[in-house]
Design a protein around this motif. Sequence first.
Motif, mmCIF file in Angstrom:
data_model
loop_
_atom_site.group_PDB
_atom_site.id
_atom_site.type_symbol
_atom_site.label_atom_id
_atom_site.label_comp_id
_atom_site.label_asym_id
_atom_site.label_seq_id
_atom_site.Cartn_x
_atom_site.Cartn_y
_atom_site.Cartn_z
ATOM 1 N N GLY A 136 0.793 -1.226 0.000
ATOM 2 C CA GLY A 136 0.000 0.000 0.000
ATOM 3 C C GLY A 136 0.816 1.262 0.000
ATOM 4 N N LYS A 425 -9.345 -2.043 0.046
ATOM 5 C CA LYS A 425 -9.376 -0.587 0.226
ATOM 6 C C LYS A 425 -10.334 0.033 -0.777
ATOM 7 C CE LYS A 425 -5.751 -0.106 3.169
ATOM 8 N NZ LYS A 425 -5.746 0.652 4.429
ATOM 9 N N ALA A 428 -9.156 4.437 0.604
ATOM 10 C CA ALA A 428 -8.537 4.658 1.917
ATOM 11 C C ALA A 428 -7.031 4.666 1.788
ATOM 12 C CB ALA A 428 -8.975 3.570 2.903
#
Length: 429
Positions: A136, A425, A428
């Motif tokens: 991420g 996600k 986010a």
Amino acid sequence: MDYRYIYLIGFFPVLLLYWWHRSKRKAMFQAELKESIEQGLNEPPSLHPVVDLARCIGSGSCAKACPEQALGIVDGKAVLINAASCIGHGACMAACPVEAITLVFGTEKRGIDIPLVSPEFETNVPGIFVAGELGGMGLIRKAAEQGRQAMDFIKKRSNGQCDLDVMIVGCGPAGLSAGLAAMQHKLRFKLIEQEDSLGGSVYHYPRQKVAMTAPVVLAIVGKMRFGEVQKEKLLEFWEGVVEKTGLTIAFRERMESVESDGDGFWVKTSKGRYKARSVLLTIGRRGTPRKLGVPGEESSKVVYRLVDPAQYEGQAVLVVGGGDSALEAAIALAETPGTDVILSYRSEAFSRVKQKNRTKLEALEAGGRLRVMLKSKVGRIDKQAVEIDWQGVCHMYSNDAVIVCAGGELPTPLLQKMGVHFETKHGAA
């Protein structure tokens, strides 16, 4: 004489020019946003900016800082007008004067799976760590920091009972940084990369694009002495670091499986099998290039990206694919002197591609610079030719090189097989 009137008269043309320029840019941004939505290109592929409209003051700093021109000002606010071109390096976030931009993964419509990791970058499977883009973190500086920090925790797990203290998979920013940290900690490690070049996703950025916007600290090397830097300069710097430090990288070695065994893991690659106490995954989200699965594809003349069109000058080149990367490769090759280009795509029409690529491709085809073969499929690849089934008829064409732009197979299934858990996600961080 009242000089104020003279000043006002002199200022009026400047003000008029300013408003004309602003109106023109507004119309341009609105047109680009409309085109992006109509062509289905308004969904960002990975890490991308989200603008807090309540905080945004419409300064345009983010749009000016974005090398991909993915952002624009619409109705006085910053908007992602060309989401498909965003590569998530964060130049916009750094340029915003009021901190109105956040970088996130996924959208309300399309979620993105991210591995669940602890603050130590360890997954739910003890001993398997994830750092960088896969975890991420698309920002290069942060990815490099994660690679270094993860190695600090991995060092504590080392017990000398396995052949390797750690297997590092992937040679992007996080993997390079982790490799240097492993050297600094004097760990027994192996750093593998499935491709033949370092840099990971950065290597695939467009030419001369800004890749990083802030300095980073690397083990052994220290602080990188530059902030905003283009792709080519960053890759050159990393290559210099590898040469200077003697960091060993096993190129063209792909991870195939990871199996838990007692106090470590058996890591099977395309070239061997290794027992490692820990595994650090620093692979990107591009995944493994999707292959055609045809005879002859293992030939050295088959590649899965276009790096430098000039190297194919005077050659007969086949490009396979129907996305923007395939069209852009075919266009760049067709503009290279003496190159004979065929673009093969299995469907009957291109979809979800930028209009400017479609228009340029049509112009080059009309000018006889390349041949577009829709509803076609590669049958086999020979040393000096390729077989293409075009609308039900097999044809043989002279060929020197094949460039496959068919996307990638994400590593998610492989990690799930290891037991790694994911969270989805939806816009986010």
